[in-house]
Design a protein around this motif. Structure first.
Motif, short mmCIF file in Angstrom:
data_model
loop_
_atom_site.label_atom_id
_atom_site.label_comp_id
_atom_site.label_asym_id
_atom_site.label_seq_id
_atom_site.Cartn_x
_atom_site.Cartn_y
_atom_site.Cartn_z
N SER A 64 0.84 -1.20 0.00
CA SER A 64 0.00 0.00 0.00
C SER A 64 0.87 1.25 0.00
O SER A 64 2.08 1.19 0.21
CB SER A 64 -0.94 -0.01 1.20
OG SER A 64 -0.20 0.00 2.41
N VAL A 72 -4.35 2.35 1.79
CA VAL A 72 -5.24 2.17 2.94
C VAL A 72 -6.10 3.41 3.05
O VAL A 72 -5.57 4.53 3.16
CB VAL A 72 -4.44 1.93 4.23
CG1 VAL A 72 -5.38 1.82 5.43
CG2 VAL A 72 -3.60 0.66 4.11
N LEU A 78 -7.76 -1.82 3.06
CA LEU A 78 -6.89 -1.91 1.89
C LEU A 78 -7.75 -1.89 0.64
O LEU A 78 -8.60 -2.76 0.45
CB LEU A 78 -6.06 -3.20 1.95
CG LEU A 78 -5.10 -3.45 0.79
CD1 LEU A 78 -3.99 -2.39 0.79
CD2 LEU A 78 -4.50 -4.85 0.90
N ASP A 103 -0.06 -7.11 3.27
CA ASP A 103 0.40 -5.77 2.91
C ASP A 103 1.84 -5.62 3.37
O ASP A 103 2.11 -5.52 4.57
CB ASP A 103 -0.50 -4.73 3.57
CG ASP A 103 -0.19 -3.32 3.09
OD1 ASP A 103 -0.79 -2.39 3.65
OD2 ASP A 103 0.63 -3.14 2.17
#
Length: 283
Positions: A64, A72, A78, A103
């Motif tokens: 991310s 996020v 997510l 992630d």
């Protein structure tokens, strides 16, 4: 993505228009064998990759901080184009379903894939020769180049990489932008002390906006998202002709073929066009 989620997305990171292409896909698929395997997930915990008689659960990994592909949101979820696209692609396969997302930092994804901690990478990862020596890729699903971001309204408005001479530059670790920044160091355009590496581009652009660096090298669609949301502009573009693909382990031919088949299906049934409209269309 619902309209309310789209509004939240546009409020937090901005939206913009880009051009996308999908290449022709291969055929094939895989079936489960009724077994269960255990591995260590990206956060150090032990997780199961479960295979039933008909469906194999695969663990997807991303990084991310790369909006609008993966990030996020304000609710702590997510989300992003890659997240929705891979989910749609896997839904079109025979014999696979998605498990929980991992992630990770971008430069950890290939290692996690090789170590069986994840089964597929969906992280706007450019297909290149170096990566292709250690993992395999699906057919490409997105085209991009590199953009150079600078502060909006600032006196520094470079028109080429030569103009970056003796200016502090930033990029995210493990990315093509980082490769471009390293090339500037190797060429002597900037010094090694002027090359700044970040865990993600949100931090890099924040440093740019705060005046700590003078430019950020980032993929064009991500740059356009920051332009829509921050006081930065694209000063010029570096034509790299990149293509993104989903990453899988070497010789995982069944999963690779299944994902290629799913990519073709989402292009044919209109889902791909719908997702690009939701995540990249201008407000």
């Amino acid at each position: 993505m619902s309209e309310s989620n789209r509004r939240t997305f546009l409020k937090s990171v901005g939206g913009t228009g880009v051009a996308l292409t999908v290449a022709g896909c291969l055929g094939g698929g895989g079936d489960g064998d009724g077994s269960t395997t255990t591995g260590t997930t990206g956060d150090g915990t032990t997780g199961d990759t479960t295979t039933t008689e008909d469906v194999t659960t695969i663990t997807p990994g991303t990084a991310s901080g790369f909006p609008p592909f993966e990030f996020v949101n304000e609710s702590g979820d997510l989300v992003g184009f890659d997240i929705d696209l891979l989910s749609a692609v896997v839904e079109q396969t025979d014999g696979y379903e998605l498990g929980s997302w991992e992630d990770l930092e971008f430069n950890q994804l290939i290692v996690a894939l090789q170590n069986d901690n994840i089964d597929v990478v969906a992280a706007a990862m450019t297909i290149n020769e170096e990566r292709d020596q250690t993992i395999d890729f699906t057919d490409p699903y997105y085209d991009a180049n590199q953009a150079v971001l600078v502060r909006e309204g600032g006196s520094f408005q470079p028109e080429s990489t030569d103009d970056l001479a003796d200016h502090p530059v930033g990029a995210q670790s493990g990315t093509t932008g980082k490769d471009q920044m390293d090339a500037l160091v190797e060429e002597g355009t900037i010094s090694s002390s002027q090359a700044n590496t970040y865990e993600n581009y949100v931090l890099a652009v924040q440093d740019l906006a705060n005046g700590n660096i003078d430019a950020v090298i980032v993929d064009t669609p991500v740059a356009e998202t920051f332009v829509a949301n921050r006081d930065v502009v694209i000063s010029f573009t570096i034509e790299t002709g990149e293509q993104y693909g989903f990453g899988v382990r070497e010789n995982d031919d069944e999963l690779q073929s299944a994902l290629n088949e799913g990519l073709q299906a989402v292009q044919d049934n209109g889902t791909y066009a719908e997702l690009t409209e939701e995540w990249f269309a201008s407000e």
